[in-house]
Enzyme design. Structure first.
Site, mmCIF file in Angstrom:
data_model
loop_
_atom_site.group_PDB
_atom_site.id
_atom_site.type_symbol
_atom_site.label_atom_id
_atom_site.label_comp_id
_atom_site.label_asym_id
_atom_site.label_seq_id
_atom_site.Cartn_x
_atom_site.Cartn_y
_atom_site.Cartn_z
ATOM 1 N N GLU A 164 0.838 -1.204 0.000
ATOM 2 C CA GLU A 164 0.000 0.000 0.000
ATOM 3 C C GLU A 164 0.874 1.256 0.000
ATOM 4 O OE1 GLU A 164 -3.438 -0.325 2.520
ATOM 5 O OE2 GLU A 164 -3.338 1.789 3.078
ATOM 6 N N ASP A 192 0.088 5.363 0.577
ATOM 7 C CA ASP A 192 -1.021 6.196 1.057
ATOM 8 C C ASP A 192 -0.759 7.692 0.977
ATOM 9 O OD1 ASP A 192 -2.438 3.936 1.858
ATOM 10 O OD2 ASP A 192 -1.691 4.022 3.920
ATOM 11 N N GLU A 229 -3.131 10.332 3.023
ATOM 12 C CA GLU A 229 -4.286 10.394 3.915
ATOM 13 C C GLU A 229 -4.327 11.750 4.615
ATOM 14 O OE1 GLU A 229 -4.939 5.885 5.496
ATOM 15 O OE2 GLU A 229 -3.150 6.914 6.233
ATOM 16 N N GLN A 255 -0.774 12.736 5.919
ATOM 17 C CA GLN A 255 0.086 11.595 6.220
ATOM 18 C C GLN A 255 0.354 10.801 4.951
ATOM 19 O OE1 GLN A 255 -0.116 8.768 9.787
ATOM 20 N NE2 GLN A 255 -1.276 7.616 8.271
ATOM 21 N N ILE A 271 3.742 -2.206 10.738
ATOM 22 C CA ILE A 271 5.032 -1.526 10.683
ATOM 23 C C ILE A 271 4.883 -0.409 9.657
ATOM 24 C CG2 ILE A 271 7.502 -1.746 10.251
ATOM 25 C CD1 ILE A 271 7.183 -4.770 10.820
ATOM 26 N N ARG A 317 5.578 3.187 7.707
ATOM 27 C CA ARG A 317 6.676 4.046 7.252
ATOM 28 C C ARG A 317 6.069 5.421 6.963
ATOM 29 N NH1 ARG A 317 8.187 -1.128 6.424
ATOM 30 N NH2 ARG A 317 10.432 -1.514 6.734
#
Length: 290
Positions: A114, A116, A118, A131, A145, A147
């Site tokens: 994934e 992202d 956001e 984010q 976990i 990043r």
């Protein structure tokens, strides 16, 4: 004389702050190299169809106490440029996530990749947090976990549309806001870089358990409905992220990205001393040399 010196000092500081706060030009605009695509030709509703409308080229999705809404691309992609102009909901939006992201969760449940973008909702007196995150082969499943990198924006994202984009190629991921690179995630270790095909998604949903200040503030449905507006969708073969070559950024782009990270950074996982360094080896000095 001392008073004059003091006035000169504060005048100099004021000029300095004005200069450092000025938005820099990246000198290169990859969004201009990717054509706009009709929503109906590239996407379909994934959930909450009753909370999704398309007026000419502008898509509106919304969340209330009953449901949110999301959409998904019709096909998957091995790499490319993925962007849209987005306008966020004003006022109290704590707990609410508005997103544009890539994922293969439906193809690889429990072991997915994934990428992202956001927008983390907020209270009335604080700005949105943008984010970005990267998950690889299940690092977003179970024992997460992340990043993640978080920034504030240098404008009010509720006042007008702005362009947000992900450039993903076999050697790097670059996140852009209005063509200013805000983050670059290069491939340093093969196992820590997403390589499988992904679909493009967008959504608005309730993430009260973590979205705003780690869940301190929850969604408050006395302010419903919460809207997210999208237009100018762009999907295409990945253009060069930089005019200086197929990988990396130009000196001017690095300067613009440094301006963002210096003035608007909220959090970066590599700088988090509480993180287990064994889980994020790309952050170590050794991995940076690879």
């Amino acid at each position: 004389m001392a008073v004059l010196d003091l006035l000169f000092f504060f005048s100099t500081i004021s000029i300095y702050l004005t200069i450092t706060a000025a938005k820099p030009s990246p000198g290169y605009y990859p969004s201009y190299k990717v054509p706009t695509i009709d929503f109906n030709k590239a996407f379909t509703n994934r959930w909450g169809a009753q909370h999704q409308t398309l007026n000419k080229s502008e898509l509106t999705i919304w969340l209330d106490r009953y449901t949110g809404s999301g959409f998904k691309s019709l096909t998957s992609y091995n790499s490319g440029y993925f962007g849209a102009n987005i306008k966020l909901h004003p006022g109290y939006t704590a707990g609410i996530i508005t997103s544009l992201y890539l994922s293969n969760n439906e193809a690889y449940p429990g072991k997915h990749d994934e990428i992202d973008i956001e927008f983390l909702g907020t209270t009335k007196d604080k700005p949105y947090v943008l984010q970005t995150n990267v998950f690889i082969r299940g690092s977003g499943d179970g024992n997460i976990i992340g990043r993640d990198n978080k920034i504030h924006l240098w404008f009010d994202p509720t006042k007008d549309f702005h362009h947000y984009a992900i450039l993903w190629n076999p050697r790097e991921i670059i996140f852009y806001v209005d063509d200013i690179p805000i983050r670059r995630y290069p491939k340093k270790i093969d196992s820590l870089f997403p390589a499988r095909p992904m679909w493009v998604y967008g959504s608005i949903w309730d993430a009260s358990s973590w979205a705003t200040e780690n869940g301190k503030y929850k969604a408050d449905y006395k302010y419903e409905p919460f809207y997210a507006r999208y237009k100018n969708f762009k999907i295409g073969n990945a253009p060069r992220g930089s005019p200086s070559g197929p990988v990396g950024l130009s000196r001017q782009q690095y300067s613009a990205m440094s301006w963002v990270q210096s003035n608007y950074l909220v959090y970066d996982y590599c700088h988090d001393k509480t993180r287990d360094r064994k889980q994020i080896p790309e952050c170590s000095k050794i991995s940076k040399l690879k």
